[in-house]
Motif scaffolding. Structure first.
Motif, mmCIF file in Angstrom:
data_model
loop_
_atom_site.group_PDB
_atom_site.id
_atom_site.type_symbol
_atom_site.label_atom_id
_atom_site.label_comp_id
_atom_site.label_asym_id
_atom_site.label_seq_id
_atom_site.Cartn_x
_atom_site.Cartn_y
_atom_site.Cartn_z
ATOM 1 N N ASP A 48 -10.985 -13.794 -66.715
ATOM 2 C CA ASP A 48 -10.306 -12.841 -65.830
ATOM 3 C C ASP A 48 -10.279 -11.611 -66.422
ATOM 4 N N ARG A 49 -9.665 -11.736 -67.625
ATOM 5 C CA ARG A 49 -9.437 -10.232 -68.316
ATOM 6 C C ARG A 49 -10.839 -9.620 -68.844
ATOM 7 N N VAL A 50 -11.863 -10.441 -69.293
ATOM 8 C CA VAL A 50 -13.063 -10.076 -69.777
ATOM 9 C C VAL A 50 -13.773 -9.416 -68.574
ATOM 10 N N LEU A 51 -13.859 -9.938 -67.378
ATOM 11 C CA LEU A 51 -14.299 -9.259 -66.090
ATOM 12 C C LEU A 51 -13.667 -8.246 -65.668
ATOM 13 N N GLY A 52 -12.299 -8.181 -65.756
ATOM 14 C CA GLY A 52 -11.442 -6.848 -65.244
ATOM 15 C C GLY A 52 -12.005 -5.513 -66.290
ATOM 16 N N LEU A 53 -11.997 -5.778 -67.568
ATOM 17 C CA LEU A 53 -12.222 -4.899 -68.379
ATOM 18 C C LEU A 53 -13.693 -4.501 -68.569
ATOM 19 N N SER A 54 -14.601 -5.378 -68.118
ATOM 20 C CA SER A 54 -16.030 -4.867 -67.946
ATOM 21 C C SER A 54 -16.353 -4.202 -66.887
ATOM 22 N N ILE A 55 -15.681 -4.584 -65.776
ATOM 23 C CA ILE A 55 -15.877 -3.849 -64.521
ATOM 24 C C ILE A 55 -15.147 -2.395 -64.721
ATOM 25 N N ALA A 56 -13.959 -2.422 -65.012
ATOM 26 C CA ALA A 56 -13.189 -1.049 -65.228
ATOM 27 C C ALA A 56 -14.084 -0.067 -66.042
ATOM 28 N N HIS A 57 -14.416 -0.444 -67.183
ATOM 29 C CA HIS A 57 -15.285 0.385 -67.989
ATOM 30 C C HIS A 57 -16.427 0.756 -67.400
ATOM 31 N N TRP A 58 -17.156 -0.001 -66.571
ATOM 32 C CA TRP A 58 -18.376 0.387 -65.860
ATOM 33 C C TRP A 58 -17.820 1.206 -64.662
ATOM 34 N N LEU A 59 -16.971 1.201 -63.947
ATOM 35 C CA LEU A 59 -16.732 2.060 -62.953
ATOM 36 C C LEU A 59 -16.093 3.407 -63.586
ATOM 37 N N LEU A 121 -16.221 -19.447 -67.345
ATOM 38 C CA LEU A 121 -17.676 -19.244 -67.753
ATOM 39 C C LEU A 121 -17.773 -17.957 -68.502
ATOM 40 N N LEU A 122 -17.137 -16.774 -68.064
ATOM 41 C CA LEU A 122 -16.965 -15.581 -68.578
ATOM 42 C C LEU A 122 -16.473 -15.770 -69.831
ATOM 43 N N GLY A 123 -15.001 -16.450 -69.783
ATOM 44 C CA GLY A 123 -14.398 -16.655 -70.903
ATOM 45 C C GLY A 123 -15.002 -17.408 -72.302
ATOM 46 N N ALA A 124 -15.935 -18.431 -71.730
ATOM 47 C CA ALA A 124 -16.710 -19.160 -72.638
ATOM 48 C C ALA A 124 -17.836 -18.275 -73.358
ATOM 49 N N GLN A 125 -18.366 -17.378 -72.702
ATOM 50 C CA GLN A 125 -19.279 -16.570 -73.033
ATOM 51 C C GLN A 125 -18.778 -15.615 -74.257
ATOM 52 N N LYS A 136 -22.375 -7.681 -71.025
ATOM 53 C CA LYS A 136 -23.889 -7.566 -70.430
ATOM 54 C C LYS A 136 -24.241 -8.484 -69.268
ATOM 55 N N LEU A 137 -23.400 -9.713 -69.287
ATOM 56 C CA LEU A 137 -23.742 -10.645 -68.430
ATOM 57 C C LEU A 137 -23.062 -10.327 -67.063
ATOM 58 N N VAL A 138 -21.827 -9.679 -67.231
ATOM 59 C CA VAL A 138 -21.042 -9.483 -65.948
ATOM 60 C C VAL A 138 -21.959 -8.232 -65.372
ATOM 61 N N HIS A 139 -22.455 -7.156 -66.064
ATOM 62 C CA HIS A 139 -23.132 -6.277 -65.232
ATOM 63 C C HIS A 139 -24.373 -6.839 -64.510
#
Length: 223
Positions: A48-59, A121-125, A136-139
């Motif tokens: 959940d944190r990996v996703l949030g930071l990845s998207i926040a950085h992208w935006l 799965l994002l946590g495992a990645q 990169k995978l989130v993107h």
């Protein structure tokens, strides 16, 4: 048995994940109903944190929008519903390890379960490959949501609620300050306030429409 099902591993790698620790990836796909020592919950917390930071950085990189609008988009893109949409798009449901009873109860198509496993799965990645590979995978997987403009157009009251939360303010307060006219053609005037920000007013033929118009006026004035 701590290994990962070969079909699941092939699917993960075809989707873009890089599998090393098979026991961890098995856990990432395992629902609590299986009664196993390891399931997806801890990995979901991390993902959940990996996703949030990845998207926040992208935006942040892609837009000059103010904080409130960035928060509005972030909330929409990382929502449980969006995570479940991404999960369905990659065929995750077929690979969730879930009990027969939970499956019979519709668990494989539950937004909550699909969203949670997607995050696990994002946590495992992240653990197996580091943040950059996870980002990169989130993107890759969330690109359709980002390019579709998810979170840019919302009901004005929802948009204002999320804007206030994103700016760390108290929730908006709505108040009917005037009602006029006969019952069949009543007019309602509503004032909406956000503490330490400001207020706006609007008039319409129903309380709900007046609240909607006031929220829109507020966003145009302050967001």
């Amino acid at each position: 048995m701590s290994g990962l099902d070969p079909d699941a591993r092939a699917w993960l790698e075809a989707t873009g994940f890089s599998v090393d620790d098979e026991a961890m990836w098995r856990a990432a796909l395992t629902h609590g109903s299986m009664g196993e020592k390891r399931d997806y919950e801890r990995l979901e917390f991390l993902g959940d944190r990996v996703l949030g930071l990845s998207i926040a950085h992208w935006l942040f990189e892609q837009s000059e929008a103010p904080e409130g609008k960035l928060a509005q988009r972030l909330n929409a893109i990382v929502s449980r519903e969006m995570c479940a949409t991404v999960a369905r798009g990659i065929g995750l449901s077929d690979h969730i390890r879930i009990s027969k009873q939970a499956r019979a109860d519709g668990g494989r198509d539950s937004d909550n379960i699909l969203g949670d496993v997607m995050e696990s799965l994002l946590g495992a990645q992240f653990i197996d490959n580091g943040f950059e590979e996870a980002r990169k995978l989130v993107h890759l997987l969330w690109r359709p949501a980002l390019e579709s403009g998810a979170g840019e157009s919302k009901h004005p009251k929802s948009a204002l609620q999320e804007w206030a939360a994103g700016c760390r303010r108290k929730p908006p307060e709505y108040e009917v300050i005037d009602r006029s006219g006969p019952d069949h053609a009543a007019k309602f005037t509503v004032r909406v306030k956000v503490h330490k920000v400001g207020e706006a007013e609007a008039t319409a033929g129903s309380k709900g429409e007046a609240e909607k118009a006031a929220a829109k006026a507020f966003m145009e004035k302050y967001a």
